[in-house]
Design a protein around this motif. Sequence first.
Motif: not given
Length: 203
Positions: A158-178
């Motif tokens: 749907k988003s036509a975008r690859l996941p981006v790297r983010v930091s949350y609660e001092r841990r690294p994540w992949w964030k998938y949008k939409r």
Amino acid sequence: RPTQGPSCRSIGSVRELVQEVADKLDVWLVDDPSVDLLKRLPTISLLLANLSPSVVSAEGYWEQFGYFSDLSWRWRAAKNPLAEPGLYQRKDGQSAQVFVTTDFCRFALKTMDEKLAAKWNCYHQRFNWLFDNDSNALLVPRGTPDLPVLVSRGLTMKSARLPVRVSYERRPWWKYKRVNQQQASEAARIMEQEISTRSLANV
């Protein structure tokens, strides 16, 4: 043309009318292609369970895949190759990966999806995936193995975008949008992971 795959058309109208037209034309109607794709994929356990046993010799230099901290994994020299459950790879010039089940059956892995499923089988759900209904975002721990291609495609369609790297609660994540909740739930079902719902608006 068949060599280029099936033709696709996008139609917007009352659901009942669209279904009626689809029935008359004998075409496949899909409300949400991303969810439909994910619904058709087996779980990683089912994928591994459907493999055919292989005769594999333990001779040679083998490494075993495993986690040495919460979200950090590596290949390390196997002390007893293929003698205990897990994922192994031979590093003596003949690249091969073998998955050994709890009943000590051996399975030679051929496709990338099979190899990724075996890696995820070693993960044991250390951290839940996180989903936010308000921002339609899904966070997957970045220290886990890659997702199989079709699972990742189902999350990015749907988003036509690859996941981006983010930091949350001092841990690294992949964030998938939409990503909607059904997409997230189906992807987690396939990978046999749990999802926690929380606000991720500022991530």
